[in-house]
Design a protein around this motif. Structure first.
Motif, PDB file in Angstrom:
ATOM      1  N   PHE A   1       0.817  -1.207   0.000  1.00 28.25           N
ATOM      2  CA  PHE A   1       0.000   0.000   0.000  1.00 28.25           C
ATOM      3  C   PHE A   1       0.856   1.265   0.000  1.00 28.25           C
ATOM      4  CE2 PHE A   1      -2.697  -3.316   1.733  1.00 28.25           C
ATOM      5  CZ  PHE A   1      -3.879  -3.116   1.033  1.00 28.25           C
ATOM      6  N   ALA A   2       2.172   1.103  -0.077  1.00 26.48           N
ATOM      7  CA  ALA A   2       3.092   2.238  -0.163  1.00 26.48           C
ATOM      8  C   ALA A   2       3.770   2.222  -1.527  1.00 26.48           C
ATOM      9  CB  ALA A   2       4.138   2.149   0.946  1.00 26.48           C
ATOM     10  N   PHE A   3       4.241   3.369  -1.972  1.00 20.86           N
ATOM     11  CA  PHE A   3       4.985   3.489  -3.230  1.00 20.86           C
ATOM     12  C   PHE A   3       4.207   2.865  -4.390  1.00 20.86           C
ATOM     13  CE2 PHE A   3       8.109   3.030   0.236  1.00 20.86           C
ATOM     14  CZ  PHE A   3       8.732   4.279   0.153  1.00 20.86           C
TER      15      PHE A   3
ATOM     16  N   ASP B   1      11.686   7.718  -7.289  1.00 20.15           N
ATOM     17  CA  ASP B   1      13.068   7.274  -7.088  1.00 20.15           C
ATOM     18  C   ASP B   1      13.230   5.839  -7.589  1.00 20.15           C
ATOM     19  OD1 ASP B   1      14.140   9.580  -5.591  1.00 20.15           O
ATOM     20  OD2 ASP B   1      12.685   8.957  -4.059  1.00 20.15           O
ATOM     21  N   LEU B   2      14.258   5.620  -8.416  1.00 23.38           N
ATOM     22  CA  LEU B   2      14.580   4.249  -8.799  1.00 23.38           C
ATOM     23  C   LEU B   2      15.122   3.475  -7.603  1.00 23.38           C
ATOM     24  CD1 LEU B   2      16.206   4.762 -12.325  1.00 23.38           C
ATOM     25  CD2 LEU B   2      13.995   3.688 -11.814  1.00 23.38           C
ATOM     26  N   VAL B   3      15.956   4.153  -6.808  1.00 21.78           N
ATOM     27  CA  VAL B   3      16.442   3.597  -5.550  1.00 21.78           C
ATOM     28  C   VAL B   3      15.986   4.544  -4.451  1.00 21.78           C
ATOM     29  CG1 VAL B   3      18.436   2.879  -4.206  1.00 21.78           C
ATOM     30  CG2 VAL B   3      18.439   2.569  -6.689  1.00 21.78           C
ATOM     31  N   PRO B   4      14.975   4.193  -3.688  1.00 23.53           N
ATOM     32  CA  PRO B   4      14.411   5.129  -2.716  1.00 23.53           C
ATOM     33  C   PRO B   4      15.367   5.405  -1.564  1.00 23.53           C
ATOM     34  CG  PRO B   4      13.468   2.961  -2.429  1.00 23.53           C
ATOM     35  CD  PRO B   4      14.307   2.881  -3.671  1.00 23.53           C
TER      36      PRO B   4
ATOM     37  N   THR C   1       9.876   0.079   3.029  1.00 22.96           N
ATOM     38  CA  THR C   1      10.601   0.561   1.856  1.00 22.96           C
ATOM     39  C   THR C   1      11.551  -0.515   1.343  1.00 22.96           C
ATOM     40  OG1 THR C   1      10.502   2.827   2.701  1.00 22.96           O
ATOM     41  CG2 THR C   1      12.107   2.372   0.965  1.00 22.96           C
ATOM     42  N   THR C   2      12.327  -1.084   2.227  1.00 23.77           N
ATOM     43  CA  THR C   2      13.291  -2.116   1.842  1.00 23.77           C
ATOM     44  C   THR C   2      12.586  -3.366   1.351  1.00 23.77           C
ATOM     45  OG1 THR C   2      14.811  -1.254   3.516  1.00 23.77           O
ATOM     46  CG2 THR C   2      15.290  -3.432   2.617  1.00 23.77           C
TER      47      THR C   2
END
Length: 351
Positions: free
Chosen positions: A227-229, A238-241, A259-260
């Motif tokens: 449910f994020a990003f 971001d390609l790499v957040p 995120t990870t």
């Protein structure tokens, strides 16, 4: 004891194959219903585990009210669903009850025919320990499911992502064991086409990565990371957040940082596509069943990638999340077919 003619023996073993494939189909349905139960937040609606006496739902208004009162004593109602009506409770209860009932049906669908096939000799004596192991694995899944539910009946009204990953991983493992056992019985007495050794390495890597991705997906579900990003191909631009591995110690981020976890799920998908392409090319070089199995697995993978991206962009609607889980099972089955072709088929003779 007179042995049966080959054709008659095959017919009797075919019944075992059909039984195993039927149970595998029920496990497929069980996993999909479990996914819907998770997506509808229904899994904590039943706060007791009655494996022997829990075959029937509440049958009267008083019984329903008693179940609702039990639910209201726990944190999910108090912190999230306060004010829920009885009718709303019955909706989430139905999904969890259906999930548990299906588990009981699978248990009977496995146990009763197994006993019959053992008594009639269609399951051979040397195979009995293996089938008892499969029965034990299925029973342990029910215990693990309740252990998972218990983690959400405390202060934090959400199940542990660790226990969810174990529960889902075991379900996929049981699915694999049933399917491979069925394939083994189906192939008895049938010659296998030779497959070059070059097909084995990419196929093994592909199957291992698919299973690992399934476990990572369980952590996505368990932490609500889906449910994020909700953008692609970037993660909110971001390609790499930023803030990857933003935990102490850093490696806990793979299990607890959304995120990870989502970044890992995405990167794993790209890696599996590359390995799947390698597998398909190796299958084409080998020809025959390897070509067909490699192509089927790779195309199922592409379908799953498209469904996964759509699920993310749509912010995980229940129906699309269920389709994503069902396609994961199809991809896992396709990878198992390719794995069996790679390792069971003989190598071509050297001239």
């Amino acid at each position: 004891m007179t042995s049966l003619p080959v054709s008659e023996a095959r017919t009797e073993r075919h019944a075992v194959f059909v039984w195993l494939m039927s149970v595998t189909a029920l496990v497929f349905l069980m996993v999909v219903v479990g996914g819907i139960t998770r997506l509808t937040e229904s899994g904590l609606s039943m706060v007791e585990w009655r494996p022997v006496t829990g075959w029937l739902p509440p049958l009267s208004e008083a019984a329903w009210q008693a179940e609702f009162d039990k639910y209201r004593a726990f944190p999910e109602y108090q912190k999230i669903n306060r004010g829920m009506s009885l009718a709303e409770f019955q909706m989430i209860y139905a999904w969890e009850f259906g999930h548990r009932l299906l588990g009981r049906i699978i248990g009977l669908a496995f146990f009763l025919p197994m006993v019959f096939f053992i008594v009639t000799g269609r399951i051979r004596v040397r195979e009995i320990p293996w089938f008892l192991f499969l029965l034990l694995a299925g029973g342990s899944q029910g215990v693990l499911g309740w252990y998972m539910v218990q983690s959400g009946l405390i202060d934090n009204p959400d199940v542990s992502q660790y226990r969810l990953a174990a529960h889902l991983g075991l379900a996929f493992a049981i699915f694999a064991l049933l399917l491979l056992t069925a394939f083994k019985i189906r192939a008895e007495g049938r010659p296998m086409q030779p497959v070059g050794p070059g097909f084995r390495l990419p196929t093994t890597a592909f199957a291992a990565l698919v299973f690992l991705q399934i476990v990572v997906g369980a952590f996505v579900a368990g932490t609500n990371a889906g449910f994020a990003f909700n953008t692609w191909p970037t993660m909110d631009g971001d390609l790499v957040p930023p803030y990857l591995f933003d935990t102490v110690p850093w490696w806990l981020a793979f299990f607890e940082d959304i995120t990870t976890i989502q970044f890992t799920h995405r990167m794993m998908a790209y890696l599996i596509v590359l390995v799947g392409l390698w597998m398909m090319i190796a299958g084409r070089r080998s020809g025959g069943s390897a070509k067909r199995a490699g192509a089927a697995a790779f195309h199922t993978l592409l379908l799953q990638v498209v469904i996964g991206i759509a699920t993310l962009l749509a912010v995980v609607p229940v129906w699309l999340g269920a389709v994503h889980q069902a396609t994961a099972l199809l991809l896992w089955a396709a990878s198992l077919v390719a794995l069996r072709v790679a390792w069971v088929s003989p190598s071509p003779r050297k001239r």
